[in-house]
Design a protein around this motif. Sequence first.
Motif, PDB file in Angstrom:
ATOM      1  N   ILE A 140     -34.664 -48.236  -0.779  1.00 25.71           N
ATOM      2  CA  ILE A 140     -35.125 -48.790  -2.054  1.00 25.71           C
ATOM      3  C   ILE A 140     -33.945 -49.198  -2.916  1.00 25.71           C
ATOM      4  N   TYR A 147     -31.702 -44.051  -4.599  1.00 25.19           N
ATOM      5  CA  TYR A 147     -32.937 -43.372  -4.221  1.00 25.19           C
ATOM      6  C   TYR A 147     -32.822 -42.767  -2.819  1.00 25.19           C
ATOM      7  N   ASP A 148     -33.306 -41.548  -2.686  1.00 22.59           N
ATOM      8  CA  ASP A 148     -33.387 -40.890  -1.383  1.00 22.59           C
ATOM      9  C   ASP A 148     -34.832 -41.011  -0.897  1.00 22.59           C
ATOM     10  N   CYS A 149     -35.018 -41.559   0.302  1.00 20.89           N
ATOM     11  CA  CYS A 149     -36.355 -41.793   0.840  1.00 20.89           C
ATOM     12  C   CYS A 149     -36.562 -40.954   2.095  1.00 20.89           C
ATOM     13  N   VAL A 167     -39.948 -40.264  -2.355  1.00 18.94           N
ATOM     14  CA  VAL A 167     -38.784 -40.904  -2.957  1.00 18.94           C
ATOM     15  C   VAL A 167     -38.317 -40.086  -4.152  1.00 18.94           C
ATOM     16  N   SER A 168     -37.031 -39.781  -4.176  1.00 23.92           N
ATOM     17  CA  SER A 168     -36.478 -39.071  -5.320  1.00 23.92           C
ATOM     18  C   SER A 168     -35.142 -39.693  -5.714  1.00 23.92           C
ATOM     19  N   LEU A 180     -38.305 -52.863  -1.757  1.00 22.68           N
ATOM     20  CA  LEU A 180     -38.493 -51.902  -0.676  1.00 22.68           C
ATOM     21  C   LEU A 180     -38.164 -52.573   0.657  1.00 22.68           C
TER      22      LEU A 180
END
Length: 203
Positions: A140, A147-149, A167-168, A180
Motif C-alpha cells: 500500500i 504500511y505493513d500488510c 494493514v497497520s 493498493l
Amino acid sequence: MKRMPFEPPTEHYDEKIEPIDEQICNLIEQRKELSNNNPGFPTKELITKWSMKYNFYEEFLNSVFSHFLNEEIYKPAVEPKGFLKNIPMLKSFEKDGVFYTVTFVRQFENASVVHFTIDKEDSDIDQLRFEEHSFFALFIEGEGVDYDCHNNFGGGSGTHHSFTFTVSPALPNDLSNIKLTFKECKMPFQKPTGFEFVIQTDK
C-alpha cells in the motif's frame, strides 16, 4: 489466520552449546547485513559441496537456507481492536476472465482489514495458479505512511475465493489517495510470479 504459538520439542538444552548458538545468530545477522537482506539461494553445487564437507544431508541444508527467505512470515501480525466502521470500495481489476475485487475496508482503532475477492466464470480458468498454491501479497502506498500488510489468507472453491489483509497502522477514512498493489507469489517461498495489478481508490 492466527499462527499457533511455538512449543519447544524438548525441555532439554545442553548449555555447553549456548555460545555456539549465539554465534549462529550473530552469523545470520551478518549474512542479512552483508546481503542487504537479499541473499538469494546457494547453488546446487554449493549445497552438495557443503553437505559432503560438513556431513549434512543436502535436503537438510536446503531446508535451512529456505528459512532465511521466509523470515517476514514470522513477523507478529497486529490484532485489530476497537471496531469503528466499514468503508465500501468495490474497486476491481479484470484479466483473462478473472475478476479481482476489493469489496470493502473494515476500520479498527489500530488497524484496517482489506477484503479481497477473486471470481472466475469457470473453475478451470486459471486453475494452474491455485494448483501451484499461489497467493497475493498486498503493498500500500499513500500519504507517506509505511504500511505493513499481513495476508490472513482465506478460502473458497470453484469460481469464488475471498481473502483478508490486516494493514497497520490503520488506513485513513478518506481512501482517495491510497494505491493498493497486489502481487502474486508462489508458496512456500513467496517467489513472485510476475503477475501484479494496481487498484487505485481515488473516486
